[in-house]
Each structure stands twice: as C-alpha cells, then as structure tokens.
Write an enzyme that holds these catalytic residues in place. Structure first.
Site, mmCIF file in Angstrom:
data_model
loop_
_atom_site.group_PDB
_atom_site.id
_atom_site.type_symbol
_atom_site.label_atom_id
_atom_site.label_comp_id
_atom_site.label_asym_id
_atom_site.label_seq_id
_atom_site.Cartn_x
_atom_site.Cartn_y
_atom_site.Cartn_z
ATOM 1 N N SER A 201 -51.114 -54.097 24.807
ATOM 2 C CA SER A 201 -49.791 -53.487 24.708
ATOM 3 C C SER A 201 -49.421 -53.226 23.245
ATOM 4 O O SER A 201 -50.127 -52.509 22.542
ATOM 5 C CB SER A 201 -48.765 -54.372 25.407
ATOM 6 O OG SER A 201 -47.534 -53.712 25.576
ATOM 7 N N ASP B 246 -49.850 -48.776 35.684
ATOM 8 C CA ASP B 246 -49.110 -49.409 34.584
ATOM 9 C C ASP B 246 -47.706 -48.825 34.501
ATOM 10 O O ASP B 246 -47.520 -47.646 34.207
ATOM 11 C CB ASP B 246 -49.861 -49.190 33.266
ATOM 12 C CG ASP B 246 -49.355 -50.093 32.148
ATOM 13 O OD1 ASP B 246 -48.147 -50.344 32.085
ATOM 14 O OD2 ASP B 246 -50.189 -50.531 31.338
ATOM 15 N N HIS C 200 -49.525 -53.416 34.041
ATOM 16 C CA HIS C 200 -49.563 -53.754 32.619
ATOM 17 C C HIS C 200 -50.185 -55.132 32.389
ATOM 18 O O HIS C 200 -50.832 -55.359 31.371
ATOM 19 C CB HIS C 200 -48.146 -53.712 32.048
ATOM 20 C CG HIS C 200 -48.082 -53.498 30.575
ATOM 21 N ND1 HIS C 200 -48.716 -52.459 29.926
ATOM 22 C CD2 HIS C 200 -47.447 -54.203 29.593
ATOM 23 C CE1 HIS C 200 -48.477 -52.511 28.625
ATOM 24 N NE2 HIS C 200 -47.714 -53.576 28.400
#
Length: 277
Positions: free
Chosen positions: A94, A222, A251
């Site tokens: 991320s 995601d 995610h």
C-alpha cells in the site's frame, strides 16, 4: 531496537534470521505486526527479514512533521544505512509500496537488488488533466473529510472490504478485528497525513526510471487501491516488470492470500538469483 532518521526521529524495527536481506515496508496505519505471515516464512527459509514501524505508528516516535513521501522514503534510507544492508529485496504494501518507489527515485538502487509492490498506492491516485484515470478530486476530499470526522467509523466501514470477505476469503472475524485495532493504534495525526500523502503524491516519473527487477502483486477486488487505477497502471510504467493479479484478493492480500503471496515472492527472488549467477 531503534534507529534515528534524518531529523532525529526514533523508529522501532525488528530483525530476524540470517542471509540475503528482505526489508518489509508496512502500509499506512499498520506496523510490523502486519507481516506475521511473511517474517517467519522467510526468516526460517534462509533470509534476513527486517521490518520497521513508520513514524507515528507502532512503537516509533510521533513527531508532528515528516509524513510527506520524501521524508518517509528518507526514513527507509536511514534504516538501510543504519544496518548497512546491501542486495536488499524491498517489499512494500500500500503506502509502503509508494515509499519504496520514492526511495528508489531519491536514493537509487545501489543497496537494492529488487523491489516488490503489493497492493501499492501507485502511481498517482488523484485525477488531474494529465492523469485522467485517477480518482476525482471530490472523492479524495470526501474520503479525507470522513477520516477527520470519525476515524473509527471510517475504518469500520471498510474493514470487511479490506479482505474481500464477500468473495469467500478465509479471514476470521478475529483477524479482521485485530487489523482494525492495529489501525486505530496509529497516531490520528499520522493517519491523516499518511492518507493525504498516499492520495496526492505523483510517483509516475520515478517508476519509469526503475532499473532493477520488480514484482507487482495486486488484488482484482482491492477496494482501497482499485486495480485499474493502481496496479495495472503501475505495471505499464515500470520497464519489464512481473505483474500478478489475484482475482479474489482485496487490499489485505498479505494475510488473506499469504500462502500464495509468499510462494510468488519466493519464486520471484529465486528466479532473479538464477538469472544473475
């Protein structure tokens, strides 16, 4: 264990195993605990595994400044220099993936053998005239406003989508709540500033200049970093990258699909090792 960064901020880190180093760079709001499925696997498999708590996260200091992408990339550089790590595989999830990209743009690849971007907030998430595929500015502003108004509610609203549990991923309610607790443990100030950095930093130019082998892993489901805005576009910018897309992953791919992710990461390292012998 702790090290000091460029501005004197003290950051906590963990160091396991021996061998070729892998440095894990955590997502915004999360800390070294997020890597509990990766650290033992690779440390017991003959690698030296290092992970650290970003400023404002975990056991690290909570300064009021230094949350822009350049500063956090310099924090990563300080860790590599503190431990004098070379031939590193950088693994970022991320915002951590964006920081890995920024590190390479600012500090080069002299200490780094390869890079892995997992569900990375790349290349540039905000829509502009020259970035028509980004998220609308109004949507970005609304997300930040919701975070400011009620941070626990903002997190709770998306905690199931984070792991795409609606697609049957085997993620226990206990793990979902544990992740929520990790996120809430981060400094509210750091959470806000990290979110703003993730949404508004343009890393396109740096990605085009990456000169080491790279692996991109992204989930098709995601919610936090939509694959058509992030993963697929990042793959178009990095020359010769390896791109893997997991159809049912959200995610939180590092936990929900950890066995597959670990196997793919190991295969990527071993393939690159064989090619450079």
């Amino acid at each position: 264990m702790f090290f000091e960064t460029h501005d004197g901020t003290r950051l906590a880190y963990e160091d396991y195993g021996h061998g070729e180093p892998i440095v894990f760079v955590s997502s915004a709001m999360l800390n070294t605990e997020m890597w509990e499925y990766q650290l033992p696997f690779f440390a017991e498999g003959g690698f030296r595994c290092v992970a650290f708590d970003r400023r404002g996260h975990g056991r690290s200091d909570r300064p009021s400044t230094g949350y822009d992408m350049d500063s956090t990339a310099d924090d990563l550089a300080a860790l590599l220099e503190h431990l004098d790590l070379r031939g590193v595989t950088l693994v970022g999830h991320s915002l951590g993936g964006a920081e890995v990209a920024r590190y390479l743009a600012r500090h080069g690849s002299g200490r780094v053998a390869r890079a892995v971007f997992i569900a990375a907030m790349l290349p540039f998430l905000t829509r502009t005239e020259d970035n028509p595929h980004g998220l609308p500015e109004a949507a970005v502003a609304a997300s930040v406003a919701q975070l400011r108004a009620d941070r626990p509610k903002w997190l709770a609203r998306q905690k199931q989508a984070f792991f795409a549990t609606h697609l049957g991923n085997d993620v226990s309610p206990a793990l979902v709540e544990h992740t929520m607790a990790q996120c809430l443990s981060a400094s509210p100030w750091a959470t806000l500033k990290a979110q703003q950095a993730a949404l508004t930093t343009d890393n396109r130019a740096g990605l085009r200049e990456i000169d080491i082998p790279t692996l991109i892993v992204h989930g098709a489901a995601d919610f936090s970093a939509p694959v058509d805005v992030t993963g697929r576009r990042t793959a178009e910018l990095i020359p010769g990258t390896t791109y893997l897309e997991y159809p049912t992953a959200g995610h939180g791919i590092y936990a929900s699909h950890h066995a597959q992710l670990n196997a793919d990461l190991l295969a990527f390292i071993e393939k690159d090792r064989a090619a450079t012998r």
